[in-house]
Design an enzyme around this catalytic site. Structure first.
Site, mmCIF file in Angstrom:
data_model
loop_
_atom_site.group_PDB
_atom_site.id
_atom_site.type_symbol
_atom_site.label_atom_id
_atom_site.label_comp_id
_atom_site.label_asym_id
_atom_site.label_seq_id
_atom_site.Cartn_x
_atom_site.Cartn_y
_atom_site.Cartn_z
ATOM 1 N N HIS A 159 0.282 5.966 8.808
ATOM 2 C CA HIS A 159 0.905 6.372 7.549
ATOM 3 C C HIS A 159 0.950 7.889 7.425
ATOM 4 O O HIS A 159 0.340 8.618 8.216
ATOM 5 C CB HIS A 159 0.146 5.773 6.359
ATOM 6 C CG HIS A 159 -1.283 6.207 6.274
ATOM 7 N ND1 HIS A 159 -1.673 7.419 5.744
ATOM 8 C CD2 HIS A 159 -2.430 5.584 6.662
ATOM 9 C CE1 HIS A 159 -2.981 7.527 5.792
ATOM 10 N NE2 HIS A 159 -3.475 6.432 6.356
ATOM 11 N N CYS A 175 -7.459 4.281 9.427
ATOM 12 C CA CYS A 175 -6.023 4.417 9.691
ATOM 13 C C CYS A 175 -5.720 5.669 10.506
ATOM 14 O O CYS A 175 -6.568 6.526 10.694
ATOM 15 C CB CYS A 175 -5.246 4.474 8.380
ATOM 16 S SG CYS A 175 -5.313 2.935 7.440
#
Length: 199
Positions: A159, A175
């Site tokens: 992301h 992440c």
């Protein structure tokens, strides 16, 4: 007769100048009192070797590039992308998980793409940080930035981030983060089914 002053730039001087620029930290977006954007913690000294951030070939990591391929190197903190037909290769600096316990390695794939993602902390994040909100809508305060590629591993994403100081650091809860302009570009090329390998 007036003498003209001429400055000669040597190759060594040029390389030193570029290296200093590349090694300088990104401008922090620290907001005092904001639990989602705490002050950056000091990291152990990292050897700034620009040659460590280098192009790679896909063959040692994938048997093919069907649907495209993404390699995330958690050591060099770089994300590599190859298009299905191998006509496009991109290399992006990334953030990686804070600790080995939060780092997952292996093969997965993109299962969903979201522009303007919302964010909710995972149960383990909430346990570690009970003061965090339960939900943040899309926008400049969203930890997932402007775009997110959801992986087949639960809670794992590639992301963007509005917090540019995180890129190139161990700064995530699992992440992989990219600059917002980089995730927007990757988002436009990657598709559902793109292969992903974290090493």
């Amino acid at each position: 007769m007036v003498k003209k002053s001429i400055t000669h730039t040597t190759r060594r001087g040029f390389v030193a100048g570029v290296s200093a620029l590349v090694a300088s930290p990104a401008i922090a977006q620290y907001t005092p009192g904001d639990p989602l954007r705490p002050a950056p913690e000091d990291e152990p000294a990292v050897r700034r070797n620009i040659s460590g951030f280098r192009a790679l070939d896909w063959q040692p990591y994938f048997s093919n590039t069907k649907n495209g391929a993404i390699l995330v190197d958690t050591v060099s903190r770089a994300l590599h992308y190859w298009s299905d037909d191998q006509s496009v290769y991109k290399l992006y600096p990334s953030s990686v998980p804070l600790t080995e316990e939060l780092t997952r390695r292996g093969r997965t794939s993109v299962i969903r793409k979201v522009e303007g993602p919302s964010w909710s902390p995972t149960p383990s994040m909430k346990k570690r940080n009970p003061e965090w909100p339960d939900y943040i809508p899309p926008g400049p305060d969203n930890p997932l930035g402007t775009h997110a590629l959801y992986l087949s591993w639960k809670y794992y994403r590639i992301h963007g981030t509005h917090d540019t100081r995180k890129i190139g650091r161990r700064s995530s809860n699992g992440c992989i983060g990219l600059f917002n302009n980089d995730i927007a570009e990757l988002f436009s090329m990657a598709k559902v089914g793109t292969q992903v390998l974290l090493i």
